[in-house]
Design an enzyme around this catalytic site. Sequence first.
Site, PDB file in Angstrom:
ATOM      1  NE  ARG A 182      -4.052  -0.391   1.191  1.00 36.45           N
ATOM      2  CZ  ARG A 182      -4.920  -0.226   0.192  1.00 36.45           C
ATOM      3  NH1 ARG A 182      -5.147   0.977  -0.318  1.00 36.45           N
ATOM      4  NH2 ARG A 182      -5.566  -1.263  -0.297  1.00 36.45           N
ATOM      5  CG  HIS A 190      -1.627   1.684  -4.547  1.00 31.16           C
ATOM      6  ND1 HIS A 190      -2.504   2.527  -3.886  1.00 31.16           N
ATOM      7  CD2 HIS A 190      -2.179   1.447  -5.755  1.00 31.16           C
ATOM      8  CE1 HIS A 190      -3.536   2.774  -4.667  1.00 31.16           C
ATOM      9  NE2 HIS A 190      -3.377   2.141  -5.799  1.00 31.16           N
TER      10      HIS A 190
END
Length: 211
Positions: free
Chosen positions: A28, A31
């Site tokens: 994450r 990302h």
Amino acid sequence: MEQESFRRLRARLDTSHFPPLTRAVVERVIHSAADLDYATDLVTDEGALEKAHRALHDGAPVVVDVEMVAAGITRRDTVCRLKDAVSGPGLTRSAHAVRLAYEQVGPGALWVIGCAPTALEELLTLDASPALVIGLPVGFVGAAESKAALRESGLPAVSNVSEKGGSAVAAAALNALLYHPVSHPVNHAVSHPAPEAESRAGSPSKSKEKS
């Protein structure tokens, strides 16, 4: 779009060797920044993340250093006292905000610091007994040093070695724990985990001796 983004991320970077929560945090953060280098820059510990995950889902408070971090965190209210803080001799507004937040929430909170190195430095002077410190401030002055001090403190933490970081990646690390499935019964008791050994997220090893 998010699913496709993660698919492309995994096509370019093998994250399968990471333990579950470490993998969630690493993916994450990458990302959020489109920066694959975080796979080796982040420093995490799976045991600390497991305890923090439990505390978070049992209702532990979440404290942030700036509103930009708060804006990036979904599914959870946060505490940010920056607008109430004032600077003084030897004390930045960010550091004073940390003091005010600790007075409000007490021990056992999750702290998410993505902007101000002085906020992280101030937190390390308090007996905050945090469930986790996500220490990812960004900048050329004090950021890397404050994160090194966090690792030296022995507190349960997510940090990174380089000067990069920021509000988006700090919020992403917390969101990874929020989104990760809960496998334990949720209750109202918030744990106060002991310090854990740390490892570079880029290494399959789960522990690493401090230098």
